[in-house]
Design a protein around this motif. Sequence first.
Motif, PDB file in Angstrom:
ATOM      1  N   HIS A  31       0.813  -1.216   0.000  1.00  0.00           N
ATOM      2  CA  HIS A  31       0.000   0.000   0.000  1.00  0.00           C
ATOM      3  C   HIS A  31       0.848   1.268   0.000  1.00  0.00           C
ATOM      4  CE1 HIS A  31      -3.779  -2.185   0.528  1.00  0.00           C
ATOM      5  NE2 HIS A  31      -3.141  -2.949   1.408  1.00  0.00           N
ATOM      6  N   GLN A  34       2.073   2.795  -4.841  1.00  0.00           N
ATOM      7  CA  GLN A  34       0.874   2.643  -5.662  1.00  0.00           C
ATOM      8  C   GLN A  34       1.146   1.906  -6.975  1.00  0.00           C
ATOM      9  OE1 GLN A  34      -2.315   3.333  -4.832  1.00  0.00           O
ATOM     10  NE2 GLN A  34      -1.480   3.799  -2.805  1.00  0.00           N
ATOM     11  N   LYS A  37       1.554  -1.678  -6.078  1.00  0.00           N
ATOM     12  CA  LYS A  37       0.246  -2.165  -5.643  1.00  0.00           C
ATOM     13  C   LYS A  37      -0.639  -2.494  -6.844  1.00  0.00           C
ATOM     14  CE  LYS A  37      -3.818  -0.657  -3.018  1.00  0.00           C
ATOM     15  NZ  LYS A  37      -4.384   0.444  -2.166  1.00  0.00           N
ATOM     16  N   THR A  38      -0.633  -1.604  -7.837  1.00  0.00           N
ATOM     17  CA  THR A  38      -1.425  -1.828  -9.047  1.00  0.00           C
ATOM     18  C   THR A  38      -0.926  -3.052  -9.811  1.00  0.00           C
ATOM     19  OG1 THR A  38      -1.877   0.545  -9.248  1.00  0.00           O
ATOM     20  CG2 THR A  38      -2.194  -0.803 -11.221  1.00  0.00           C
ATOM     21  N   LEU A  41      -2.026  -6.179  -7.950  1.00  0.00           N
ATOM     22  CA  LEU A  41      -3.462  -6.408  -8.136  1.00  0.00           C
ATOM     23  C   LEU A  41      -3.750  -6.935  -9.539  1.00  0.00           C
ATOM     24  CD1 LEU A  41      -6.211  -6.141  -6.764  1.00  0.00           C
ATOM     25  CD2 LEU A  41      -6.366  -3.810  -7.661  1.00  0.00           C
ATOM     26  N   SER A  42      -3.011  -6.433 -10.517  1.00  0.00           N
ATOM     27  CA  SER A  42      -3.184  -6.894 -11.898  1.00  0.00           C
ATOM     28  C   SER A  42      -2.791  -8.363 -12.042  1.00  0.00           C
ATOM     29  CB  SER A  42      -2.337  -6.034 -12.847  1.00  0.00           C
ATOM     30  OG  SER A  42      -2.756  -4.677 -12.808  1.00  0.00           O
ATOM     31  N   SER A 173     -11.472  -4.189  -8.438  1.00  0.00           N
ATOM     32  CA  SER A 173     -10.317  -3.304  -8.240  1.00  0.00           C
ATOM     33  C   SER A 173     -10.705  -2.078  -7.426  1.00  0.00           C
ATOM     34  CB  SER A 173      -9.747  -2.862  -9.598  1.00  0.00           C
ATOM     35  OG  SER A 173      -9.306  -3.971 -10.351  1.00  0.00           O
ATOM     36  N   TYR A 177      -9.345  -0.008  -3.638  1.00  0.00           N
ATOM     37  CA  TYR A 177      -8.919   1.388  -3.503  1.00  0.00           C
ATOM     38  C   TYR A 177      -9.932   2.247  -2.752  1.00  0.00           C
ATOM     39  CZ  TYR A 177      -5.236   0.381  -6.892  1.00  0.00           C
ATOM     40  OH  TYR A 177      -4.141  -0.143  -7.541  1.00  0.00           O
TER      41      TYR A 177
END
Length: 236
Positions: A31, A34, A37-38, A41-42, A173, A177
């Motif tokens: 976290h 960013q 983190k993205t 998550l992807s 997603s 966030y």
Amino acid sequence: MLTSALVLGLLGSLHCLGMCGPIAFMLPLDHANQVKKTAQLSIYHFGRLLAYGIIGVLFGLLGKGLSLFGIQQKLSIGIGVLMIVLVLIPAKHLNGHKLLSPIYSIIAKVKYKLGTELKKRTPDTFLTIGFLNGFLPCGLVYMALLGAMAMGNPLEGGLYMMVFGLGTVPLMSLVVYSKGMFSTAIKSRIQKLIPVFVVIIGVLFIVRGLGLGIPYVSPKAAPADTVSATIECHQP
């Protein structure tokens, strides 16, 4: 028909949050960064889509096997009817059935492995979590799998499921966030729309199987090849 898979995924995202939402919140994401983190998550979403695609290929292969018997259109009609019936039958009548015991055993093992992976922070853990997540039970996934089987082709079945998975990505997603972005009232309204849309998809599959000659919706069945029984002999 791929559009139906996408819309089913989009509308069904709130339903999926009941199972996948807690997993998404528990992901060991970075976290503080960013970008990282993205990316994490992807990778998680890619794992889910990969699992959906594999299952879709298997069900598409099953549909192809059934279509070899010349029942492709009947299969489409049958799956459409089954979708509608499953919406009308309360889930409590299906849960806990003895015939489903082996499936519940497999699901328990998947959940155990998933819990183990959620405690790790290795680079590959997000892919593994997403992949395992794709095999967890979900009513909408079952509906999508029926659609994949109706495609009657393993590649199209896999694509159908991956498109369905893509439809769930935006909301899955956003919840990571923006926690609590949807009110209870909005969730309730969308939940009520899901069965309606599943019935609409079921009707589309029925219409598709009827072969009404409507382009892209209900194309006519290709005429069966005929073989002449007349044998002509030619003198050399």
